[in-house]
Design a protein around this motif. Structure first.
Motif, PDB file in Angstrom:
ATOM      1  N   ALA A 105       0.830  -1.208   0.000  1.00 41.98           N
ATOM      2  CA  ALA A 105       0.000   0.000   0.000  1.00 41.98           C
ATOM      3  C   ALA A 105       0.862   1.254   0.000  1.00 41.98           C
ATOM      4  O   ALA A 105       0.532   2.240  -0.675  1.00 41.98           O
ATOM      5  CB  ALA A 105      -0.941  -0.010   1.208  1.00 41.98           C
ATOM      6  N   MET A 106       1.955   1.232   0.734  1.00 35.87           N
ATOM      7  CA  MET A 106       2.839   2.394   0.775  1.00 35.87           C
ATOM      8  C   MET A 106       3.489   2.623  -0.592  1.00 35.87           C
ATOM      9  O   MET A 106       3.558   3.765  -1.066  1.00 35.87           O
ATOM     10  CB  MET A 106       3.912   2.207   1.849  1.00 35.87           C
ATOM     11  CG  MET A 106       4.595   3.486   2.211  1.00 35.87           C
ATOM     12  SD  MET A 106       3.454   4.721   2.825  1.00 35.87           S
ATOM     13  CE  MET A 106       3.554   4.423   4.553  1.00 35.87           C
ATOM     14  N   VAL A 107       3.931   1.552  -1.238  1.00 37.08           N
ATOM     15  CA  VAL A 107       4.533   1.673  -2.573  1.00 37.08           C
ATOM     16  C   VAL A 107       3.504   2.208  -3.567  1.00 37.08           C
ATOM     17  O   VAL A 107       3.798   3.138  -4.335  1.00 37.08           O
ATOM     18  CB  VAL A 107       5.103   0.314  -3.047  1.00 37.08           C
ATOM     19  CG1 VAL A 107       5.432   0.334  -4.536  1.00 37.08           C
ATOM     20  CG2 VAL A 107       6.330  -0.061  -2.229  1.00 37.08           C
ATOM     21  N   LEU A 108       2.294   1.657  -3.539  1.00 38.63           N
ATOM     22  CA  LEU A 108       1.263   2.094  -4.488  1.00 38.63           C
ATOM     23  C   LEU A 108       0.836   3.531  -4.227  1.00 38.63           C
ATOM     24  O   LEU A 108       0.618   4.298  -5.176  1.00 38.63           O
ATOM     25  CB  LEU A 108       0.068   1.153  -4.432  1.00 38.63           C
ATOM     26  CG  LEU A 108       0.360  -0.260  -4.967  1.00 38.63           C
ATOM     27  CD1 LEU A 108      -0.772  -1.211  -4.625  1.00 38.63           C
ATOM     28  CD2 LEU A 108       0.606  -0.215  -6.464  1.00 38.63           C
ATOM     29  N   SER A 109       0.746   3.922  -2.969  1.00 40.16           N
ATOM     30  CA  SER A 109       0.408   5.312  -2.643  1.00 40.16           C
ATOM     31  C   SER A 109       1.495   6.259  -3.140  1.00 40.16           C
ATOM     32  O   SER A 109       1.203   7.326  -3.682  1.00 40.16           O
ATOM     33  CB  SER A 109       0.244   5.487  -1.130  1.00 40.16           C
ATOM     34  OG  SER A 109      -0.859   4.770  -0.670  1.00 40.16           O
TER      35      SER A 109
END
Length: 168
Positions: A105-109
């Motif tokens: 989620a952090m990478v995609l955000s």
């Protein structure tokens, strides 16, 4: 303050608002907003300052949208699970989530946020390729993030859904 919490706070999302936002109609009518906002800002080329009318309308709709639909009769729709996953994501400091979801989620955000750089550049410099490609990429990464949130909801089954009080 984390940026995701700041955005949630600016949207004044109560537990009741989150319940309404879990309606698939709320989710799917938000998906085209970034592209529509990009087009509205781009329209300054054609209509000058009148572009602020569609920009304002879209910003108002962004705020109204999570409140515009009734809570869904069930939460087993993919879009509903994605919204529920966002609640788990936002409460991750108080109620830990699986590390593999947090990393993804952090990478995609981050990728979604970085995609806004060419979008803003394109709008500023009137480069349609940069503007619309950046908006499309940001939207694609956001949808991928939402898919990850739906997966997170499935993995958190049995865990109580965070309430607003737990997220502050």
């Amino acid at each position: 303050m984390r940026i995701d919490k700041a955005i949630e706070s600016s949207m004044a999302m109560s537990d009741a608002t989150w319940a309404r936002h879990a309606n698939p109609w709320s989710f799917w009518t938000r998906v085209p907003l970034l592209m529509a906002l990009t087009l509205a800002i781009w329209s300054r080329v054609w209509i000058g300052w009148w572009c602020l009318v569609p920009v304002a309308a879209l910003l108002i709709w962004t705020f109204i949208n999570p409140r515009a639909f009734a809570p869904p009769p069930h939460l087993d729709d993919w879009a509903s699970r994605a919204v529920l996953g966002e609640r788990y994501w936002l409460a991750r400091k108080d109620e830990p989530i699986p590390a593999h979801h947090a990393r993804a989620a952090m990478v995609l955000s981050t990728l979604s946020g970085l995609s806004l750089i060419p979008a803003v550049y394109g709008l500023w410099m009137l480069d349609p390729w940069a503007a619309f490609l950046g908006a499309a990429l940001a939207s694609a990464f956001k949808l991928w993030f939402c898919d990850r949130m739906a997966w997170l909801t499935a993995d958190m089954a049995g865990q109580p859904l965070p309430t607003r009080a737990q997220q502050t």
